[in-house]
Design an enzyme around this catalytic site. Structure first.
Site, PDB file in Angstrom:
ATOM      1  N   TYR A  46      32.051 -46.230  16.120  1.00 59.10           N
ATOM      2  CA  TYR A  46      33.381 -46.270  16.756  1.00 59.10           C
ATOM      3  C   TYR A  46      33.627 -47.624  17.412  1.00 59.10           C
ATOM      4  CZ  TYR A  46      36.800 -45.807  20.519  1.00 59.10           C
ATOM      5  OH  TYR A  46      37.849 -46.037  21.375  1.00 59.10           O
ATOM      6  N   THR A  98      39.235 -50.645  23.821  1.00 55.59           N
ATOM      7  CA  THR A  98      38.282 -49.932  24.667  1.00 55.59           C
ATOM      8  C   THR A  98      37.240 -50.871  25.279  1.00 55.59           C
ATOM      9  OG1 THR A  98      36.464 -48.338  24.543  1.00 55.59           O
ATOM     10  CG2 THR A  98      37.009 -49.444  22.504  1.00 55.59           C
ATOM     11  N   ASP A  99      36.661 -50.432  26.395  1.00 57.62           N
ATOM     12  CA  ASP A  99      35.563 -51.203  27.007  1.00 57.62           C
ATOM     13  C   ASP A  99      34.282 -51.111  26.183  1.00 57.62           C
ATOM     14  OD1 ASP A  99      34.870 -48.545  27.544  1.00 57.62           O
ATOM     15  OD2 ASP A  99      34.662 -48.819  29.706  1.00 57.62           O
ATOM     16  N   GLU A 100      34.232 -50.137  25.237  1.00 58.96           N
ATOM     17  CA  GLU A 100      32.991 -49.938  24.479  1.00 58.96           C
ATOM     18  C   GLU A 100      32.663 -51.121  23.576  1.00 58.96           C
ATOM     19  OE1 GLU A 100      32.197 -46.163  22.799  1.00 58.96           O
ATOM     20  OE2 GLU A 100      33.130 -45.068  24.430  1.00 58.96           O
TER      21      GLU A 100
HETATM   22  P1  NAD Z   1      43.163 -39.571  20.165  1.00 56.99           P
HETATM   23  O1  NAD Z   1      42.070 -39.367  19.182  1.00 56.99           O
HETATM   24  O2  NAD Z   1      43.466 -38.511  21.163  1.00 56.99           O
HETATM   25  O3  NAD Z   1      44.530 -39.903  19.412  1.00 56.99           O
HETATM   26  C1  NAD Z   1      44.589 -40.757  18.311  1.00 56.99           C
HETATM   27  C2  NAD Z   1      45.923 -40.534  17.623  1.00 56.99           C
HETATM   28  O4  NAD Z   1      46.004 -41.443  16.500  1.00 56.99           O
HETATM   29  C3  NAD Z   1      46.088 -39.118  17.053  1.00 56.99           C
HETATM   30  O5  NAD Z   1      47.373 -38.627  17.362  1.00 56.99           O
HETATM   31  C4  NAD Z   1      45.928 -39.301  15.543  1.00 56.99           C
HETATM   32  O6  NAD Z   1      46.647 -38.356  14.795  1.00 56.99           O
HETATM   33  C5  NAD Z   1      46.466 -40.713  15.357  1.00 56.99           C
HETATM   34  N1  NAD Z   1      45.929 -41.376  14.159  1.00 56.99           N
HETATM   35  C6  NAD Z   1      44.636 -41.386  13.718  1.00 56.99           C
HETATM   36  N2  NAD Z   1      44.541 -42.091  12.590  1.00 56.99           N
HETATM   37  C7  NAD Z   1      45.793 -42.546  12.301  1.00 56.99           C
HETATM   38  C8  NAD Z   1      46.339 -43.342  11.263  1.00 56.99           C
HETATM   39  N3  NAD Z   1      45.571 -43.822  10.264  1.00 56.99           N
HETATM   40  N4  NAD Z   1      47.662 -43.627  11.283  1.00 56.99           N
HETATM   41  C9  NAD Z   1      48.453 -43.138  12.268  1.00 56.99           C
HETATM   42  N5  NAD Z   1      47.991 -42.369  13.272  1.00 56.99           N
HETATM   43  C10 NAD Z   1      46.677 -42.087  13.295  1.00 56.99           C
HETATM   44  O7  NAD Z   1      42.805 -40.954  20.892  1.00 56.99           O
HETATM   45  P2  NAD Z   1      43.131 -41.424  22.398  1.00 56.99           P
HETATM   46  O8  NAD Z   1      42.019 -41.002  23.279  1.00 56.99           O
HETATM   47  O9  NAD Z   1      44.529 -41.059  22.728  1.00 56.99           O
HETATM   48  O10 NAD Z   1      43.009 -42.994  22.201  1.00 56.99           O
HETATM   49  C11 NAD Z   1      44.161 -43.784  21.861  1.00 56.99           C
HETATM   50  C12 NAD Z   1      43.731 -45.239  21.740  1.00 56.99           C
HETATM   51  O11 NAD Z   1      43.172 -45.685  22.977  1.00 56.99           O
HETATM   52  C13 NAD Z   1      42.640 -45.481  20.689  1.00 56.99           C
HETATM   53  O12 NAD Z   1      42.913 -46.686  20.047  1.00 56.99           O
HETATM   54  C14 NAD Z   1      41.360 -45.573  21.504  1.00 56.99           C
HETATM   55  O13 NAD Z   1      40.414 -46.401  20.860  1.00 56.99           O
HETATM   56  C15 NAD Z   1      41.867 -46.216  22.775  1.00 56.99           C
HETATM   57  N6  NAD Z   1      41.097 -45.905  24.007  1.00 56.99           N
HETATM   58  C16 NAD Z   1      40.814 -44.611  24.338  1.00 56.99           C
HETATM   59  C17 NAD Z   1      40.156 -44.347  25.547  1.00 56.99           C
HETATM   60  C18 NAD Z   1      39.838 -42.932  25.980  1.00 56.99           C
HETATM   61  O14 NAD Z   1      39.119 -42.764  26.967  1.00 56.99           O
HETATM   62  N7  NAD Z   1      40.329 -41.905  25.310  1.00 56.99           N
HETATM   63  C19 NAD Z   1      39.802 -45.405  26.385  1.00 56.99           C
HETATM   64  C20 NAD Z   1      40.094 -46.705  25.994  1.00 56.99           C
HETATM   65  C21 NAD Z   1      40.778 -46.951  24.804  1.00 56.99           C
HETATM   66  O1  DAU Z   2      34.961 -46.026  27.329  1.00 56.93           O
HETATM   67  C1  DAU Z   2      36.125 -45.741  26.629  1.00 56.93           C
HETATM   68  C2  DAU Z   2      35.846 -44.694  25.568  1.00 56.93           C
HETATM   69  O2  DAU Z   2      35.671 -43.444  26.252  1.00 56.93           O
HETATM   70  C3  DAU Z   2      36.945 -44.580  24.522  1.00 56.93           C
HETATM   71  O3  DAU Z   2      37.045 -45.787  23.818  1.00 56.93           O
HETATM   72  C4  DAU Z   2      36.666 -43.432  23.556  1.00 56.93           C
HETATM   73  O4  DAU Z   2      37.742 -43.282  22.661  1.00 56.93           O
HETATM   74  C5  DAU Z   2      36.508 -42.157  24.369  1.00 56.93           C
HETATM   75  O5  DAU Z   2      36.192 -41.083  23.529  1.00 56.93           O
HETATM   76  C6  DAU Z   2      35.429 -42.327  25.439  1.00 56.93           C
HETATM   77  O6  DAU Z   2      34.116 -42.456  24.817  1.00 56.93           O
HETATM   78  P1  DAU Z   2      32.818 -41.744  25.449  1.00 56.93           P
HETATM   79  O7  DAU Z   2      31.805 -41.591  24.403  1.00 56.93           O
HETATM   80  O8  DAU Z   2      32.429 -42.406  26.726  1.00 56.93           O
HETATM   81  O9  DAU Z   2      33.508 -40.322  25.847  1.00 56.93           O
HETATM   82  P2  DAU Z   2      32.981 -38.809  25.713  1.00 56.93           P
HETATM   83  O10 DAU Z   2      33.943 -37.965  26.464  1.00 56.93           O
HETATM   84  O11 DAU Z   2      32.650 -38.448  24.312  1.00 56.93           O
HETATM   85  O12 DAU Z   2      31.613 -38.858  26.533  1.00 56.93           O
HETATM   86  C7  DAU Z   2      31.583 -39.278  27.894  1.00 56.93           C
HETATM   87  C8  DAU Z   2      30.134 -39.272  28.319  1.00 56.93           C
HETATM   88  O13 DAU Z   2      29.683 -37.907  28.400  1.00 56.93           O
HETATM   89  C9  DAU Z   2      29.197 -39.950  27.353  1.00 56.93           C
HETATM   90  O14 DAU Z   2      28.166 -40.604  28.081  1.00 56.93           O
HETATM   91  C10 DAU Z   2      28.602 -38.813  26.524  1.00 56.93           C
HETATM   92  C11 DAU Z   2      28.591 -37.662  27.514  1.00 56.93           C
HETATM   93  N1  DAU Z   2      28.798 -36.323  26.943  1.00 56.93           N
HETATM   94  C12 DAU Z   2      29.861 -36.114  26.123  1.00 56.93           C
HETATM   95  C13 DAU Z   2      30.122 -34.873  25.591  1.00 56.93           C
HETATM   96  C14 DAU Z   2      31.282 -34.647  24.668  1.00 56.93           C
HETATM   97  C15 DAU Z   2      27.948 -35.278  27.279  1.00 56.93           C
HETATM   98  O15 DAU Z   2      26.987 -35.456  28.052  1.00 56.93           O
HETATM   99  N2  DAU Z   2      28.199 -34.037  26.755  1.00 56.93           N
HETATM  100  C16 DAU Z   2      29.232 -33.801  25.900  1.00 56.93           C
HETATM  101  O16 DAU Z   2      29.390 -32.649  25.430  1.00 56.93           O
END
Ligand code: NAD
Ligand code: DAU
Length: 367
Positions: free
Chosen positions: A175, A149-151
């Site tokens: 996280y 992630t970019d975080e």
């Molecule tokens: P998600 O939470 O939707 O899915 C995570 C999956 O991993 C789930 O199916 C869960 O059951 C599985 N999991 C959790 N713990 C596990 C374990 N110990 N062993 C096996 N499986 C396990 O997450 P996502 O949004 O699909 O993110 C996927 C990946 O991409 C993560 O590594 C996250 O950090 C990264 N990522 C997410 C975003 C985003 O915006 N969602 C952006 C950048 C990177």
């Molecule tokens: O940047 C990549 C990341 O983006 C991933 O690594 C994470 O897995 C993914 O969950 C996401 O993280 P964020 O914290 O940015 O996503 P989230 O959807 O939780 O929140 C997006 C923005 O919106 C953040 O600034 C918080 C805000 N927010 C979120 C929720 C859930 C609100 O204002 N209200 C809300 O109810």
């Protein structure tokens, strides 16, 4: 050959598996713990498809992972598995440390054990490899791709340049700290043991099958239910949005052509303040599912800010674009329209997530 995907029942992993099998006949072993975020119903269209096998299990279960690797001999492992929600990490960081750090460590060790036993390519070239080895991966051809992630880079000021791969790591939430740790482990396993790794660091994804705890799906689902749309703080935090299918295509591109040991930032140059995202969702719903009595925007409610809330993320994706020729297919305008349309067309998926009925799939088929 075969690939092993971890976390392939989650949001991005499941989109990746569906896209992969729509474009290729290469089988997928999908190892997923099926936490609250893992939803086998998302993969329902693959039921009975011999190219896909969903295995319920933990990336930290070394014996299980080693058995799967030995049995299926994948040419690549793509690690999506993680605890992914920042708010949950604030309330309970333990699972984030377990899966994202300890789990990644155990996965790396199991993969290293498997990889070190693979045949060298030159033995194969000399015809010394055992019969049947031609369809098996080689040590040099194997890849471990870590999805991150970019975080990990922390928070940007208003006028700072976007995160390049050279930006220092400054994670701020439990996280992002756990993801940063996992990135460092992956890097170290390459430098120390020579494991052929690749890492991608992507910005915020959105699209189909997104669990409605995250901003965009939560706003759609709450708006339709007539509930408040909770905006944290002043709503001026900036995120850089990428349609999930574009993230999946970037991962395929890096897997195919990325340089070993390198990291690639993935993003679509779509920086937006949160309040603008919420207003856009409301406008699209006003157009596609108008409600009596005015705009969905009237449901917007400012609430207490997230502790330690990062102010701005932005990804500089020029390395991936220049080296590997990747480009996103969607603009934010096309992607968000598709996303809202998907949620309107799939009320059953949403209802099962909200009622917890999707867990029945787990009990029925993967207990
Ligand atoms: P998600 O939470 O939707 O899915 C995570 C999956 O991993 C789930 O199916 C869960 O059951 C599985 N999991 C959790 N713990 C596990 C374990 N110990 N062993 C096996 N499986 C396990 O997450 P996502 O949004 O699909 O993110 C996927 C990946 O991409 C993560 O590594 C996250 O950090 C990264 N990522 C997410 C975003 C985003 O915006 N969602 C952006 C950048 C990177
Ligand atoms: O940047 C990549 C990341 O983006 C991933 O690594 C994470 O897995 C993914 O969950 C996401 O993280 P964020 O914290 O940015 O996503 P989230 O959807 O939780 O929140 C997006 C923005 O919106 C953040 O600034 C918080 C805000 N927010 C979120 C929720 C859930 C609100 O204002 N209200 C809300 O109810």
């Amino acid at each position: 050959m075969t690939i092993l995907v971890t976390g392939g029942a989650g949001f991005i992993g499941a989109n990746f598996v569906l896209d992969w099998l729509a474009a290729s006949n290469e089988a997928v072993i999908n190892l997923d713990k099926l936490t609250y975020a893992g939803n086998p119903e998302t993969l329902a269209s693959l039921q009975g498809d011999a190219r896909h096998q969903l295995v319920q299990g933990d990336i930290g279960d070394s014996a299980l992972v080693s058995r799967l690797l030995a049995e299926h001999q994948p040419r690549a492992v793509i690690n999506f598995a993680a605890e992914s929600h920042v708010d949950r990490s604030i309330h309970g960081p333990g699972e984030f440390i377990e899966t994202n750090i300890v789990g990644t460590f155990r996965l790396l060790e199991a993969v290293r054990g498997y990889w070190s036993g693979l045949a060298d390519a030159d033995i194969r070239a000399q015809g010394l490899a055992p019969t049947g080895a031609a369809d098996k991966p080689t040590k040099a051809g194997f890849r471990f791709l870590h999805v991150s992630t970019d975080e990990v880079y922390g928070s940007l000021g208003k006028d700072d340049p976007a995160f390049a791969e050279t930006h220092r790591y400054e994670p701020n939430s439990p996280y992002s700290a756990s993801k940063a740790a996992s990135d460092h482990l992956v890097r170290a396993w390459h430098h120390t043991y020579g494991l052929p790794v690749l890492t991608t660091n992507c910005s915020n994804n959105y699209g189909p099958y997104h669990f409605p705890e995250k901003l965009i799906p939560l706003m759609i689902v709450n708006a339709l239910a007539g509930k408040p749309l909770p905006v944290y703080g002043d709503g001026m935090q900036v995120r850089d949005w990428l349609y999930v299918k574009d993230h999946c295509s970037a991962i395929r591109t890096v897997l195919a052509g990325g340089r070993l040991g390198e990291t690639y930032n993935v993003g679509g140059w779509n920086e937006k303040p949160n309040i603008e995202i919420v207003q856009t969702v409301c406008k699209l719903l006003d157009e596609m599912r108008p409600k009596a009595g005015g705009s969905y925007a009237s449901q917007i409610t400012y609430v207490t800010d997230r502790p330690g809330h990062d102010r701005r993320y932005a990804i500089d994706a020029r390395k991936l674009e220049a080296e590997l020729g990747w480009k996103p297919a969607e603009t934010f305008e096309t992607g968000i329209r598709k996303t809202v349309a998907w949620y309107l067309a799939n009320p059953e998926w949403v209802a099962h997530v909200q009622s917890g009925a999707y867990r029945e799939w787990v009990n029925k088929q993967y207990a």
